[in-house]
Design an enzyme around this catalytic site. Structure first.
Site, PDB file in Angstrom:
ATOM      1  N   ARG A 175       0.995  -1.304  -0.420  1.00 55.63           N
ATOM      2  CA  ARG A 175       0.170   0.088   0.022  1.00 55.63           C
ATOM      3  C   ARG A 175       0.831   1.240  -0.081  1.00 55.63           C
ATOM      4  O   ARG A 175       1.289   1.588   1.061  1.00 55.63           O
ATOM      5  CB  ARG A 175      -1.012  -0.093   1.222  1.00 55.63           C
ATOM      6  CG  ARG A 175      -1.912  -1.246   1.135  1.00 55.63           C
ATOM      7  CD  ARG A 175      -2.661  -1.377   2.436  1.00 55.63           C
ATOM      8  NE  ARG A 175      -3.358  -2.641   2.392  1.00 55.63           N
ATOM      9  CZ  ARG A 175      -3.499  -3.468   3.699  1.00 55.63           C
ATOM     10  NH1 ARG A 175      -3.336  -2.778   4.639  1.00 55.63           N
ATOM     11  NH2 ARG A 175      -4.118  -4.637   3.507  1.00 55.63           N
ATOM     12  N   LYS A 262     -13.532 -15.821   5.599  1.00 51.94           N
ATOM     13  CA  LYS A 262     -13.364 -14.613   4.873  1.00 51.94           C
ATOM     14  C   LYS A 262     -12.226 -14.597   3.968  1.00 51.94           C
ATOM     15  O   LYS A 262     -11.342 -14.717   4.549  1.00 51.94           O
ATOM     16  CB  LYS A 262     -13.657 -13.449   6.152  1.00 51.94           C
ATOM     17  CG  LYS A 262     -13.368 -12.061   5.233  1.00 51.94           C
ATOM     18  CD  LYS A 262     -13.669 -11.000   6.591  1.00 51.94           C
ATOM     19  CE  LYS A 262     -13.688  -9.586   5.962  1.00 51.94           C
ATOM     20  NZ  LYS A 262     -12.333  -9.140   5.603  1.00 51.94           N
ATOM     21  N   HIS A 286     -10.974  -8.175   0.543  1.00 52.28           N
ATOM     22  CA  HIS A 286     -10.427  -7.485   1.500  1.00 52.28           C
ATOM     23  C   HIS A 286     -10.400  -5.856   1.205  1.00 52.28           C
ATOM     24  O   HIS A 286      -9.762  -5.131   1.298  1.00 52.28           O
ATOM     25  CB  HIS A 286      -9.021  -7.709   1.575  1.00 52.28           C
ATOM     26  CG  HIS A 286      -8.409  -7.553   3.108  1.00 52.28           C
ATOM     27  ND1 HIS A 286      -8.521  -8.435   3.963  1.00 52.28           N
ATOM     28  CD2 HIS A 286      -8.045  -6.443   3.744  1.00 52.28           C
ATOM     29  CE1 HIS A 286      -8.070  -8.188   5.204  1.00 52.28           C
ATOM     30  NE2 HIS A 286      -7.628  -7.071   5.224  1.00 52.28           N
TER      31      HIS A 286
END
Ligand SMILES: Cc1cc2nc3c(=O)[nH]c(=O)nc-3n(C[C@H](O)[C@H](O)[C@H](O)COP(=O)(O)O)c2cc1C
Length: 386
Positions: A175, A262, A286
Site C-alpha cells: 500500500r 472470509k 479485503h
C-alpha cells in the site's frame, strides 16, 4: 428479553456514504484517512469493486401485488433486522477514537452483526459486553497454537456466536500511501504525521480523551513496554497469515459455534470450505487492499453462489457503498452482505452519532429499493436480477 426496535433517523446533512467520506476526509489526519480509504498498488481492484458491482441491474415490477417489504434476515439461527453487517477493520481507534465501541453499540441497537478484528483497538470482552454477546470475532491466524487456543477460548467465554477466520492476508498488501506516510503495522508517528494531527483538533481532542489506540485483544500476549519497532516485530512473529487445511481443521474441532472463512475468491476454495465443515464463507477481496490484479468480488460471488449456495451460507463484502449496492449483491446470490469503509467513514465524519447514522442510512436506502422493485423479502432479490 425482546430488544426495543431502533428508530431510523438520519442526519440530513449527510444523506449518502459519499457525503460521509468527504466529511471524514476533512476531519481526520491524512495518514489515518489514507489508511482507511486506499486500496493497494495502483488501486485497480479497489475501483473495480465499486464500479463492477454497479453494473448489476434490477428489474422493478410496478404492477405486481405488494403487501409490504421486510429487511429481516435469518442467519445462523438469529433474525437480524437487515441483511448487512459491519466488517472487521483493524486499527479502528486510529481512524476515530473509540470507534469499535461506537460501531458495536450501534450494531447491537439496530440488530445487525458487528465483527471485531483481532487487530482492532477494543477487546473481545469489551465488545461482547456492549453487544450482550452478539458480536462476531475475526481471527488472524496466530503462529503459536497456545495463543490461537487462548483467543478461541476467550471468544467462546464471551459468547461470540460466529468465529470468522481470515484467508486473504498471506502477506500484507503493498500500500504505497501507507508506505509514504510511514504507517506500518503498527503505525509510526513521524513529524509529518504529528503536524497532520495538529490540523485536526476534534480528532486530536478525542484521541487525548480516549488515549493512544492499542491492540486490546492482544494485550495479554504482548510483552510490556515495547517500542514501535519491537511491536512490529512482535506482530510479525505472533501471526502467520497463510491459512491451509491443516490450520483450519483444529479450529473446526475446537470451535462449537458457527465458523466462517472470509476472503474466499474462487470456486476451488469455496469447495474446500464445504469439505472442511465450515458454516459460511464471505466472498471478499479485503476491499481491494491485497491483490490489485484480482477480480472484483461480484464476479466470483455469482459463480460461487450458483454452484455452492445450497451447501453453505454465501456472504459478500468489498465495494458496497449504499442500499442499492446491498440490493445488487443480494440479487447476485449473496444471502448476507458486509461493509467495511462505509461505517468507518460514518464514524470518522460524525463521531459517536456515526454508527447509528450510517446504519439508518443504509436501512432507509435498502427499504426504498425493496419497495421500488416490489421485493417483499430479502430472499426474493434474485427474482429481480436482470
Ligand atoms: C482500514 C481497513 C482495515 C481492515 N482491517 C481488516 C482486519 O483487520 N481484518 C479483516 O478481516 N479485514 C479487514 N479489512 C477488510 C474488511 O473487513 C472488508 O473486507 C472490506 O473493508 C470490505 O470492503 P469495503 O471497505 O469496500 O466495504 C480492513 C479494511 C479496511 C478498509
Amino acid at each position: 428479553m425482546q430488544q426495543k426496535k431502533k428508530e431510523i433517523k438520519i442526519n440530513t446533512k449527510y444523506p449518502s456514504v459519499t457525503d460521509l467520506r468527504n466529511r471524514a476526509k476533512e476531519r481526520i489526519p491524512k495518514f489515518a484517512f489514507e489508511y482507511l480509504d486506499g486500496g493497494c498498488n495502483e488501486d485497480v481492484n479497489l475501483h473495480k469493486n465499486t464500479s463492477e458491482i454497479r453494473e448489476v441491474e434490477l428489474l422493478p415490477y410496478y404492477l405486481s401485488k405488494h403487501t409490504g417489504s421486510s429487511m429481516k434476515t435469518e442467519l445462523f439461527g438469529h433474525t437480524y433486522d437487515a441483511p448487512f453487517g459491519i466488517a472487521p477493520v483493524g486499527l479502528q481507534g486510529l481512524m476515530w477514537p473509540n470507534s469499535p465501541e461506537i460501531l458495536a453499540k450501534a450494531a447491537f441497537e439496530h440488530n445487525i452483526p458487528f465483527i471485531l478484528s483481532t487487530v482492532s483497538t477494543s477487546s473481545i470482552e469489551r465488545i461482547s459486553e456492549i453487544t450482550e454477546g452478539k458480536s462476531w470475532f475475526q481471527l488472524y491466524h496466530p503462529t503459536e497454537d497456545s495463543v490461537r487456543d487462548d483467543i478461541i477460548k476467550r471468544a467462546e467465554a464471551a459468547e461470540c456466536p460466529v468465529l470468522v477466520i481470515l484467508a486473504d492476508v498471506p502477506t500484507f498488501g503493498f500500500r504505497p500511501r501507507d508506505i509514504r506516510n510511514g504507517l506500518a503495522m503498527p503505525p509510526k508517528m513521524s513529524v509529518k504525521n504529528i503536524l497532520q494531527v495538529l490540523g485536526k483538533p476534534s480528532w486530536a481532542m478525542n484521541t487525548l480523551k480516549y488515549g493512544q489506540p492499542n491492540f486490546e485483544t492482544l494485550r495479554p500476549y504482548m510483552p510490556k513496554g515495547l517500542d514501535l519497532a519491537q511491536l512490529g516485530k512482535f506482530m510479525d512473529q505472533t501471526f502467520t497469515g497463510r491459512l491451509n487445511e491443516e490450520k483450519i481443521k483444529p479450529i473446526r474441532d475446537m470451535w462449537k459455534g458457527k465458523l466462517v472463512i472470509k476472503g474466499v475468491a474462487n470456486e476451488a476454495d469455496a469447495e474446500r470450505c464445504i469439505k472442511l465443515g465450515l458454516d459460511g464463507i464471505i466472498v471478499s477481496n479485503h476491499g481491494g487492499r491485497q491483490l490489485d490484479a484480482g477480480e472484483s468480488t461480484i464476479k466470483p460471488l455469482v459463480r460461487i453462489a450458483e454452484k455452492y449456495g445450497n451447501q453453505i451460507k454465501v456472504m459478500m463484502d468489498s465495494g458496497l457503498r449504499g442500499g442499492p449496492d446491498i440490493a445488487r449483491t443480494l440479487a447476485s446470490g449473496a444471502e448476507f452482505t458486509f461493509l467495511g469503509r462505509s461505517f468507518m467513514y460514518g464514524v470518522a465524519a460524525l463521531g459517536k452519532e456515526g454508527g447509528d447514522h450510517t446504519i439508518s442510512l443504509l436501512k432507509t436506502e435498502l427499504q426504498q429499493v425493496m419497495e421500488q422493485v416490489c421485493c417483499e423479502e430479502v430472499k426474493d432479490f434474485p427474482n429481480h436480477l436482470l
